[in-house]
Design a protein around this motif. Sequence first.
Motif, short mmCIF file in Angstrom:
data_model
loop_
_atom_site.label_atom_id
_atom_site.label_comp_id
_atom_site.label_asym_id
_atom_site.label_seq_id
_atom_site.Cartn_x
_atom_site.Cartn_y
_atom_site.Cartn_z
N ASN B 11 0.72 -1.13 0.14
CA ASN B 11 0.16 0.17 -0.26
C ASN B 11 0.52 1.29 -0.24
O ASN B 11 0.46 2.23 0.39
N VAL B 12 2.25 1.18 -0.77
CA VAL B 12 3.11 2.47 -0.79
C VAL B 12 3.45 2.67 -2.07
O VAL B 12 4.19 1.98 -2.79
N PRO B 13 2.84 3.70 -2.25
CA PRO B 13 2.82 3.75 -4.04
C PRO B 13 4.49 3.66 -4.53
O PRO B 13 5.15 3.46 -4.81
N ARG B 14 5.32 4.95 -3.48
CA ARG B 14 6.62 4.95 -3.67
C ARG B 14 7.78 4.00 -3.81
O ARG B 14 8.43 3.01 -4.56
N LEU B 16 6.37 0.43 -4.74
CA LEU B 16 5.96 -0.48 -5.44
C LEU B 16 6.57 0.32 -7.04
O LEU B 16 7.33 -0.21 -7.25
N GLN B 17 6.56 1.82 -7.57
CA GLN B 17 7.75 2.18 -8.21
C GLN B 17 8.89 1.74 -7.74
O GLN B 17 9.39 2.65 -9.57
N GLU B 38 -7.49 -2.02 8.00
CA GLU B 38 -8.24 -0.40 7.38
C GLU B 38 -7.98 -0.13 5.86
O GLU B 38 -8.25 -0.22 5.36
N GLU B 39 -6.36 -0.71 5.45
CA GLU B 39 -5.94 -0.30 3.80
C GLU B 39 -5.73 -1.39 3.07
O GLU B 39 -5.34 -1.56 2.18
N ASP B 41 -8.31 -3.08 1.13
CA ASP B 41 -8.76 -3.23 -0.20
C ASP B 41 -7.93 -2.16 -0.97
O ASP B 41 -7.83 -2.36 -2.20
N GLU B 42 -7.30 -1.15 -0.10
CA GLU B 42 -6.48 -0.33 -0.91
C GLU B 42 -5.58 -0.97 -1.83
O GLU B 42 -4.83 -0.35 -2.66
N GLN B 45 -6.49 -3.19 -4.47
CA GLN B 45 -6.19 -2.31 -5.58
C GLN B 45 -4.79 -1.39 -6.84
O GLN B 45 -4.22 -1.14 -7.90
N LEU B 46 -4.04 -1.52 -5.22
CA LEU B 46 -2.85 -0.41 -5.75
C LEU B 46 -1.93 -1.68 -6.03
O LEU B 46 -1.20 -1.41 -7.30
N SER B 49 -3.50 -2.12 -10.08
CA SER B 49 -2.61 -0.93 -11.03
C SER B 49 -1.56 -1.12 -10.91
O SER B 49 -1.15 -1.34 -12.58
N PHE B 50 -0.84 -1.67 -10.08
CA PHE B 50 0.63 -1.29 -10.50
C PHE B 50 0.71 -2.62 -11.58
O PHE B 50 2.09 -1.99 -12.75
N THR B 53 -0.10 -1.93 -14.41
CA THR B 53 0.65 -0.95 -15.43
C THR B 53 1.98 -1.11 -16.30
O THR B 53 2.87 -0.49 -16.76
#
Lengths: 88, 277
Positions: B11-14, B16-17, B38-39, B41-42, B45-46, B49-50, B53
């Motif tokens: 759940n940490v975009p930076r 992942l990328q 609590e996170e 579900d987010e 999806q993250l 999505s990652f 793409t």
Amino acid sequence: MKETVTTGSLESSDCLIRLEPSEQLEIDLETDVHEAFYEHIHTLISDTLEEMGVQSVYVRCKDQGALDFTIRARLIAAIERYRELHDG
Amino acid sequence: MARSYLFVPGNVPRMLQHAEVFEADALIFDLEDAVSLEEKDEARQLVRSFLQTHPPSQPAYVRVNADALARDFSILDGLPIHGVVLPKASIQTLASLREQLDGEEWSVLALVETPSAFLELSDLARDPGVDGLILGGVDLRAALHAHPTESGIELLYARSRLLMAARAYGIEAIDTPYAESDDAGFETDLKRSVALGFDAKCAIHPNQVPPLNAAFTPSQERIREARRIVERHEQTGEVRFSLDGRMVDRPVLEEAKQLLERAKRYKALKKEADDAD
């Protein structure tokens, strides 16, 4: 507010998405990135809402330099939470 | 087969990328312990999505939640992943996982982290769907009421038992990550993993990846020695001989061949040839 859902964060490379009930589709985008990207992000949000079949909601997106995959994921998660909250 | 498996919080975009650039042999995108309830579900999806793409160049695994397999698998469909990591592995959770896989030929790495899992370890290891065993040292220590020590004595039996099972059934043996932040402790822990015979080790910090890759790659000195053993065997057909005063017999010969295979896999043979030029 009980009817509001939030996803994401204000961490770098993330975005904070908030959805609230609305009679129409409203997108409120705040980002520090270049104007050209503003349009890109706005379109991304708009397209994702359409893809998810959302016709009326208020979307507040505070972007912290998130890439497309993050904005899209945060928005989808928010829509799912919103639907769960409102539709059970 | 990999040397390093880097855990990436889901759940940490930076993170992942940036995950791909740390040169881990494999990445484990974590939907389990690194993500709060609590996170979840987010994070699902993250990660979806990652991976849709930005599929990484190295094999990607997803650590799912043993108690939420259906929800986790709902986002895995069609993703370019190599496999899944099953936490709290047991015969029961493995059966549930198999239902979710529904014919999908993903690799399964079983995370062995409960005392009861060790009681059914042979059954886990011989399951045709399981390609490797990962020791979950932190959870296991807690379950055993043990404490981390410098010598690692509290996990010695678990490490050895897991290795025996992995070797007996020809699957990968992957050691638990070093969870503390001190470099000296990490180095000691890594040496122990290599000495015991593990194929790989998990990392929870990108800084752990380069030393981990280096440690699981055969040294040039060992490659040279193994080459001499294998070449002598190939030239004479002997399986028992003396080389520089060292007795070589069939097990030593096999060990040398395995070492050369590992060196080839990690492109260390080329380096040796370059050095000789």
